[in-house]
Scaffold this motif. Structure first.
Motif, PDB file in Angstrom:
ATOM      1  N   ASN A 269      29.835 -45.138 -50.762  1.00 39.02           N
ATOM      2  CA  ASN A 269      29.601 -43.693 -50.868  1.00 39.02           C
ATOM      3  C   ASN A 269      28.561 -43.343 -51.924  1.00 39.02           C
ATOM      4  OD1 ASN A 269      31.577 -43.113 -48.959  1.00 39.02           O
ATOM      5  ND2 ASN A 269      33.192 -42.816 -50.477  1.00 39.02           N
ATOM      6  N   ILE A 270      28.294 -44.266 -52.845  1.00 45.86           N
ATOM      7  CA  ILE A 270      27.490 -43.912 -54.017  1.00 45.86           C
ATOM      8  C   ILE A 270      26.119 -43.374 -53.612  1.00 45.86           C
ATOM      9  CG2 ILE A 270      26.301 -44.825 -56.051  1.00 45.86           C
ATOM     10  CD1 ILE A 270      28.674 -46.642 -56.558  1.00 45.86           C
ATOM     11  N   PHE A 271      25.353 -44.162 -52.863  1.00 48.96           N
ATOM     12  CA  PHE A 271      24.007 -43.689 -52.536  1.00 48.96           C
ATOM     13  C   PHE A 271      24.010 -42.483 -51.597  1.00 48.96           C
ATOM     14  CE2 PHE A 271      20.106 -43.582 -50.065  1.00 48.96           C
ATOM     15  CZ  PHE A 271      19.185 -43.431 -51.091  1.00 48.96           C
ATOM     16  N   PRO A 272      24.744 -42.511 -50.459  1.00 47.40           N
ATOM     17  CA  PRO A 272      24.694 -41.348 -49.561  1.00 47.40           C
ATOM     18  C   PRO A 272      25.147 -40.047 -50.221  1.00 47.40           C
ATOM     19  CG  PRO A 272      25.686 -43.234 -48.446  1.00 47.40           C
ATOM     20  CD  PRO A 272      25.548 -43.608 -49.888  1.00 47.40           C
ATOM     21  N   TYR A 273      26.217 -40.096 -50.989  1.00 45.22           N
ATOM     22  CA  TYR A 273      26.735 -38.870 -51.602  1.00 45.22           C
ATOM     23  C   TYR A 273      25.799 -38.342 -52.685  1.00 45.22           C
ATOM     24  CZ  TYR A 273      31.371 -38.759 -49.393  1.00 45.22           C
ATOM     25  OH  TYR A 273      32.407 -38.630 -48.499  1.00 45.22           O
ATOM     26  N   LEU A 274      25.349 -39.232 -53.569  1.00 38.61           N
ATOM     27  CA  LEU A 274      24.504 -38.769 -54.677  1.00 38.61           C
ATOM     28  C   LEU A 274      23.119 -38.342 -54.197  1.00 38.61           C
ATOM     29  CD1 LEU A 274      25.418 -41.280 -57.547  1.00 38.61           C
ATOM     30  CD2 LEU A 274      26.286 -38.959 -57.155  1.00 38.61           C
ATOM     31  N   ALA A 275      22.588 -39.029 -53.172  1.00 39.05           N
ATOM     32  CA  ALA A 275      21.285 -38.638 -52.628  1.00 39.05           C
ATOM     33  C   ALA A 275      21.368 -37.263 -51.979  1.00 39.05           C
ATOM     34  CB  ALA A 275      20.796 -39.678 -51.624  1.00 39.05           C
ATOM     35  N   MET A 276      22.447 -37.012 -51.236  1.00 36.49           N
ATOM     36  CA  MET A 276      22.616 -35.689 -50.630  1.00 36.49           C
ATOM     37  C   MET A 276      22.795 -34.628 -51.705  1.00 36.49           C
ATOM     38  SD  MET A 276      22.767 -33.563 -48.185  1.00 36.49           S
ATOM     39  CE  MET A 276      22.739 -34.557 -46.691  1.00 36.49           C
ATOM     40  N   SER A 277      23.593 -34.929 -52.714  1.00 36.77           N
ATOM     41  CA  SER A 277      23.789 -33.975 -53.807  1.00 36.77           C
ATOM     42  C   SER A 277      22.467 -33.636 -54.479  1.00 36.77           C
ATOM     43  CB  SER A 277      24.766 -34.557 -54.830  1.00 36.77           C
ATOM     44  OG  SER A 277      24.938 -33.684 -55.925  1.00 36.77           O
ATOM     45  N   ASP A 278      21.633 -34.653 -54.700  1.00 38.52           N
ATOM     46  CA  ASP A 278      20.309 -34.423 -55.299  1.00 38.52           C
ATOM     47  C   ASP A 278      19.458 -33.501 -54.437  1.00 38.52           C
ATOM     48  OD1 ASP A 278      20.391 -35.679 -57.707  1.00 38.52           O
ATOM     49  OD2 ASP A 278      19.139 -37.373 -57.167  1.00 38.52           O
ATOM     50  N   SER A 279      19.504 -33.716 -53.127  1.00 33.53           N
ATOM     51  CA  SER A 279      18.645 -32.942 -52.224  1.00 33.53           C
ATOM     52  C   SER A 279      19.052 -31.475 -52.178  1.00 33.53           C
ATOM     53  CB  SER A 279      18.681 -33.534 -50.815  1.00 33.53           C
ATOM     54  OG  SER A 279      19.895 -33.218 -50.154  1.00 33.53           O
ATOM     55  N   LEU A 280      20.291 -31.174 -52.525  1.00 40.13           N
ATOM     56  CA  LEU A 280      20.780 -29.800 -52.466  1.00 40.13           C
ATOM     57  C   LEU A 280      20.450 -28.998 -53.718  1.00 40.13           C
ATOM     58  CD1 LEU A 280      24.387 -30.383 -51.008  1.00 40.13           C
ATOM     59  CD2 LEU A 280      22.366 -29.587 -49.770  1.00 40.13           C
ATOM     60  N   GLN A 281      20.205 -29.681 -54.828  1.00 38.52           N
ATOM     61  CA  GLN A 281      20.102 -28.987 -56.104  1.00 38.52           C
ATOM     62  C   GLN A 281      18.663 -28.663 -56.486  1.00 38.52           C
ATOM     63  OE1 GLN A 281      22.911 -30.164 -59.208  1.00 38.52           O
ATOM     64  NE2 GLN A 281      23.780 -31.678 -57.800  1.00 38.52           N
ATOM     65  N   ILE A 282      18.550 -27.691 -57.351  1.00 38.88           N
ATOM     66  CA  ILE A 282      17.237 -27.212 -57.786  1.00 38.88           C
ATOM     67  C   ILE A 282      16.521 -28.308 -58.572  1.00 38.88           C
ATOM     68  CG2 ILE A 282      16.030 -25.493 -59.188  1.00 38.88           C
ATOM     69  CD1 ILE A 282      18.473 -23.640 -58.693  1.00 38.88           C
TER      70      ILE A 282
END
Length: 452
Positions: A269-282
């Motif tokens: 989960n580490i890469f998919p979750y954190l990459a998606m979280s990054d893409s959502l944030q300013i």
């Protein structure tokens, strides 16, 4: 009302969705690292960790430092022959690193592998947050070491007077670019660093082990907490280790069910979750963990439509062919996006091998000292005697001794869980090295002393 840190420019159409995945926060490994071995130079990691702790952003020049030291000694000692002895002792053999933690700043100088190592240093900075080293370090030094230390202070003073250094310091406040993902572990990391500061020679001898220990604690607890973002602020998740001297068997259900196997699955989960979280944030705003983002989204239901639209665009652009639900619940919309990101790397997908290799890199580069193969049960998490004694000393901290039951709970609060069989082996280990004190035959009356 709290405004969630969701980008206002989230792509609405598939053509606007960037096909590359990017991860820039909360974890030091990138997908490009998966093809390399030994991506971290732990000496350099030490340097960057100390550099970030002391808020020093320019490289120190070893040659300038050496010249300053030479000038000091030539002026105070008769003849240059003695300087040649000191040069060999402190510079050729790098003895100056063993004087005080501040000398580790020189290890942060640029060299091969420095980029990856600086990212790992940033991970420890995220754990440090607003930690500041004690200004007056309790280090016992002889006359020669004191001269080297005074010269180091001169070099640092020159650096702090540099205008560029001052502006850089104002721009970059360590810990302010990321909210802590694991506040409970941040608290322990700061507490343990302060304890080690009070024992600087022990710190210097165990600093790499300390960082390696927290690398596996942070990685395991991050992985195990990622999927629990709806539950709010993270707490220690069960993650069972065994002692190096123990045998592992199928009958040890906690080790089997909540040990390496569980962790291995969670690491995907580490890469998919954190990459998606990054893409959502300013971009360039202070990054927030997913659980904190979720808390804010609950107060911003109007963002559900934006997230659902992004899910549709993401699904189409990545060719995932998943059913997208337009929802008015922002948490359901976030959950949908995280699932899409994970599905992109799922079985049968072209990027499945990428995430597998990424997880293998995590285990090889950050956890290899704690993963062992043990017969039929397969891989297990193991803590050897060196790490066990380090953890014991950290947990007991400023106290002289600690009740064994409390010690076990303190281990768990840092993410190290041991079953009953390991408890017995642990007491045997402490008895063998002579730092256990039994007040009675009752297990509650067993006390453990630190070794420093």
């Amino acid at each position: 009302m709290i405004v969630a840190q969701i980008r206002a420019d989230l792509p609405q159409a598939s053509k606007d969705v960037n096909p590359s995945n990017a991860l820039s926060s909360y974890f030091p490994i990138r997908t490009s690292d998966r093809k390399n071995k030994e991506i971290f130079d732990w000496d350099t990691v030490l340097g960057f960790t100390v550099k970030n702790a002391y808020r020093k952003y320019q490289e120190l020049d070893v040659e300038a430092f050496k010249s300053g030291v030479e000038a000091r000694f030539i002026g105070k000692l008769v003849g240059e022959k003695f300087w040649l002895v000191l040069d060999k002792m402190y510079f050729e053999r790098e003895g100056f690193y063993n004087i005080a933690p501040e000398f580790l700043l020189f290890k942060a100088n640029k060299k091969q592998g420095a980029t990856a190592s600086s990212r790992l240093g940033d991970m420890y900075s995220s754990l440090m947050q607003d930690f500041l080293p004690t200004e007056k370090l309790n280090v016992s030094m002889n006359f020669l070491e004191r001269e080297l230390y005074e010269e180091l202070k001169e070099q640092l003073k020159k650096q702090s007077g540099n205008k560029e250094s001052k502006s850089k310091k104002n721009e970059q406040v360590i810990g302010n670019n990321e909210y802590p993902y694991l506040p409970f572990l941040t608290k322990h990391f700061q507490q343990d660093l302060h304890f080690l500061e009070e024992h600087p020679k022990y710190l210097l001898s165990k600093f790499t082990d300390f960082l390696r220990l927290y690398a596996v604690l942070y990685t395991s607890q991050l992985a195990l907490n990622l999927g629990s973002w709806r539950e709010g602020k993270p707490g220690p998740k069960r993650c069972y280790f065994i002692l190096e001297s123990e045998k592992a068997s199928e009958e040890r259900t906690n080790v089997k069910d909540f040990g390496f196997g569980q962790l291995n699955r969670a690491m995907h989960n580490i890469f998919p979750y954190l990459a998606m979280s990054d893409s959502l944030q300013i971009p360039k705003a202070r990054k927030q963990p997913i659980w904190k983002l979720a808390q804010q989204l609950q107060e911003s239901p109007e963002l559900a439509e934006k997230l659902s639209n992004y899910a549709e665009a993401f699904n189409e652009r990545r060719g995932l062919d998943q059913k997208i639900v337009q929802t008015k619940d922002p948490l359901a919309a976030l959950e949908q996006l995280l699932k899409l990101s994970k599905d992109e790397f799922g079985r049968g997908m072209s990027k499945h091998s990428i995430n597998n290799e990424y997880v293998q890199t995590i285990q090889r580069e950050l956890c290899s000292n704690f993963i062992y193969s043990r017969g039929r049960i397969g891989k297990v998490l193991v803590i050897n005697q060196d790490y066990l004694m380090l953890l014991t000393n950290l947990v007991i901290g400023k106290q002289e001794k600690m009740r064994f039951h409390e010690l076990v709970l303190a281990f768990e609060s840092r993410g190290v869980f041991l079953d009953k069989q390991s408890h017995a082996a642990l007491i045997e280990f402490y008895e063998r090295i002579g730092n256990v004190e039994k007040m009675s035959d009752s297990g509650d009356a067993v006390y453990v002393r630190k070794t420093i």
